[in-house]
Design a protein around this motif. Structure first.
Motif, PDB file in Angstrom:
ATOM      1  N   LYS A 194       3.026   6.044  -5.754  1.00  0.00           N
ATOM      2  CA  LYS A 194       2.798   6.127  -7.189  1.00  0.00           C
ATOM      3  C   LYS A 194       1.585   7.003  -7.498  1.00  0.00           C
ATOM      4  CE  LYS A 194       2.639   1.745  -8.205  1.00  0.00           C
ATOM      5  NZ  LYS A 194       2.485   0.550  -9.065  1.00  0.00           N
ATOM      6  N   TRP A 195       0.512   6.842  -6.732  1.00  0.00           N
ATOM      7  CA  TRP A 195      -0.670   7.670  -6.938  1.00  0.00           C
ATOM      8  C   TRP A 195      -0.350   9.141  -6.734  1.00  0.00           C
ATOM      9  CZ3 TRP A 195      -3.166  10.849  -3.389  1.00  0.00           C
ATOM     10  CH2 TRP A 195      -4.382  11.383  -3.811  1.00  0.00           C
ATOM     11  N   TYR A 196       0.426   9.429  -5.706  1.00  0.00           N
ATOM     12  CA  TYR A 196       0.812  10.799  -5.404  1.00  0.00           C
ATOM     13  C   TYR A 196       1.656  11.392  -6.539  1.00  0.00           C
ATOM     14  CZ  TYR A 196       3.060  14.658  -2.865  1.00  0.00           C
ATOM     15  OH  TYR A 196       3.529  15.889  -2.488  1.00  0.00           O
ATOM     16  N   CYS A 197       2.599  10.619  -7.052  1.00  0.00           N
ATOM     17  CA  CYS A 197       3.485  11.107  -8.116  1.00  0.00           C
ATOM     18  C   CYS A 197       2.733  11.306  -9.428  1.00  0.00           C
ATOM     19  CB  CYS A 197       4.650  10.137  -8.317  1.00  0.00           C
ATOM     20  SG  CYS A 197       5.784  10.062  -6.913  1.00  0.00           S
ATOM     21  N   TYR A 198       1.857  10.365  -9.773  1.00  0.00           N
ATOM     22  CA  TYR A 198       1.081  10.521 -11.004  1.00  0.00           C
ATOM     23  C   TYR A 198       0.150  11.725 -10.917  1.00  0.00           C
ATOM     24  CZ  TYR A 198       2.648   5.961 -12.693  1.00  0.00           C
ATOM     25  OH  TYR A 198       3.408   4.919 -13.139  1.00  0.00           O
ATOM     26  N   LEU A 199      -0.392  11.965  -9.745  1.00  0.00           N
ATOM     27  CA  LEU A 199      -1.258  13.126  -9.555  1.00  0.00           C
ATOM     28  C   LEU A 199      -0.469  14.422  -9.730  1.00  0.00           C
ATOM     29  CD1 LEU A 199      -4.065  14.223  -8.713  1.00  0.00           C
ATOM     30  CD2 LEU A 199      -3.276  14.131  -6.343  1.00  0.00           C
TER      31      LEU A 199
ATOM     32  N   ASP B 142       3.762   1.588  -1.642  1.00  0.00           N
ATOM     33  CA  ASP B 142       4.162   1.763  -3.030  1.00  0.00           C
ATOM     34  C   ASP B 142       3.015   2.347  -3.851  1.00  0.00           C
ATOM     35  OD1 ASP B 142       5.529   1.602  -5.440  1.00  0.00           O
ATOM     36  OD2 ASP B 142       4.888  -0.460  -5.805  1.00  0.00           O
ATOM     37  N   ARG B 143       1.813   1.827  -3.675  1.00  0.00           N
ATOM     38  CA  ARG B 143       0.662   2.328  -4.432  1.00  0.00           C
ATOM     39  C   ARG B 143       0.342   3.776  -4.065  1.00  0.00           C
ATOM     40  NH1 ARG B 143      -1.077  -3.076  -3.468  1.00  0.00           N
ATOM     41  NH2 ARG B 143      -2.172  -2.420  -1.574  1.00  0.00           N
ATOM     42  N   LEU B 144       0.493   4.136  -2.788  1.00  0.00           N
ATOM     43  CA  LEU B 144       0.230   5.507  -2.357  1.00  0.00           C
ATOM     44  C   LEU B 144       1.232   6.481  -2.975  1.00  0.00           C
ATOM     45  CD1 LEU B 144      -1.366   7.445  -0.538  1.00  0.00           C
ATOM     46  CD2 LEU B 144       0.254   6.925   1.299  1.00  0.00           C
TER      47      LEU B 144
ATOM     48  N   TRP C 228       0.823  -1.205   0.000  1.00  0.00           N
ATOM     49  CA  TRP C 228       0.000   0.000   0.000  1.00  0.00           C
ATOM     50  C   TRP C 228       0.866   1.268   0.000  1.00  0.00           C
ATOM     51  CZ3 TRP C 228       0.318   3.638   3.833  1.00  0.00           C
ATOM     52  CH2 TRP C 228       0.946   3.265   5.031  1.00  0.00           C
TER      53      TRP C 228
END
Length: 314
Positions: free
Chosen positions: A125-130, A121-123, A119
């Motif tokens: 990645k989500w933050y960076c893509y945003l 890693d997913r958090l 979770w």
């Protein structure tokens, strides 16, 4: 570099001359109705705006070779003085944001790779893509609303307190006005470094020499320190220095949002008011700034990676 600068200056000169902004009208300002045709012709003759475009460009280029970048139509000062006065504010802002975004992005990328498919890693990645899809000016407005308007922790804008004499401004006041613009650039700038570092470390951890190290019992931070850090630090440093262009472009928008007195705000004013000498000087300076960043990145890569240094033939 020489051919790049000549091409950038010529293209920028043509774009400025073909823009819908009338430099004479912008120079006159609110007194436009009080200025007659004869006065407009005298102003155009004084600034050399009545000459053909190629003549204007060659006159400017000839003066530039002697070290004269022209006189700003807005500030009534030599362009070199305007750039030198505002460069200090911009370099402090960009350097602060550059260090913060590089360090934070690198740490986030390492954590995401070490915690792959969790979770965390997913958090990240989500933050960076945003952040990768977030405009700098929008982030600046959001930071301004939250920390200045709602919470009241920091001033709304400017580089120093309004109404305070220059000799009465303290370093603490300058830092307080610097925090929000630097925070804006840092928040937006961590995405590329974090994602690139994450992918590179994942590739390193899947390599054969790391699998051999795992078989010997190395784990966690020791494994990363011995086998991962140097392999991912080189690309991260290169990417960070190569991002000077994005940093300068982001600083232009951030300085405009926060009314920060740097090169970015001067660039916007020069563009909107048709100040050809100042805008060309800023374009030339920004091109040199980006070129130096890329050159430093190449030199550091060459020094840190022995594979880039070819041995002498025997």
């Amino acid at each position: 570099m020489a051919t790049l600068l000549v091409a950038i200056c010529f293209i920028s000169f043509l774009l400025i001359k073909n823009s819908p902004i009338d430099p004479i009208q912008a120079y006159i300002g609110a007194d436009m109705l009080k200025v007659g045709p004869e006065q407009r012709e005298k102003i155009a003759e004084y600034w050399g705006l009545n000459q053909p475009i190629l003549v204007q460009f060659f006159n400017w280029g000839s003066a530039l070779l002697t070290g004269d970048m022209g006189t700003s139509m807005i500030y009534r000062q030599p362009v070199s003085e305007v750039i030198s006065e505002r460069f200090f504010h911009s370099i402090v802002l960009m350097l602060t944001a550059w260090i913060l975004s590089g360090v934070i992005g690198f740490i986030m990328g390492v954590v995401a790779a070490m915690k792959k498919d969790t979770w965390i890693d997913r958090l990240i990645k989500w933050y960076c893509y945003l952040l990768a899809s977030t405009p700098t000016f929008w982030m600046g407005l959001l930071v301004l609303i939250i920390f200045s308007v709602w919470l009241g922790w920091f001033p709304v804008g400017l580089g120093v307190p309004a109404g305070v004499l220059a000799e009465d401004v303290t370093i603490g006041d300058q830092i307080k006005h610097l925090i929000l613009p630097a925070m804006t650039l840092s928040i937006v700038g961590v995405g590329n470094v974090a994602l690139h570092t994450r992918q590179k470390l994942i590739d390193v951890l899947a390599s054969e020499y790391v699998l051999f190290a795992r078989a010997r019992g190395e784990r966690g931070i020791i494994l990363f320190w011995r086998h991962g850090l140097r392999n991912i630090a080189i690309p991260a440093i290169t990417l960070q220095f190569a991002g000077f262009s994005e940093l300068f472009g982001g600083a232009v928008l951030a300085e405009q949002v926060f009314s920060y007195p740097g090169l970015g705000q001067a660039t916007v004013e020069a563009g909107l008011r048709g100040d050809v000498p100042l805008l060309l000087g800023l374009v030339l300076f920004s091109a040199l700034f980006v070129f130096v960043g890329n050159l430093i990145a190449d030199l550091i890569y060459h020094l840190l990676d022995p594979r880039m240094r070819g041995g002498r033939s025997k």
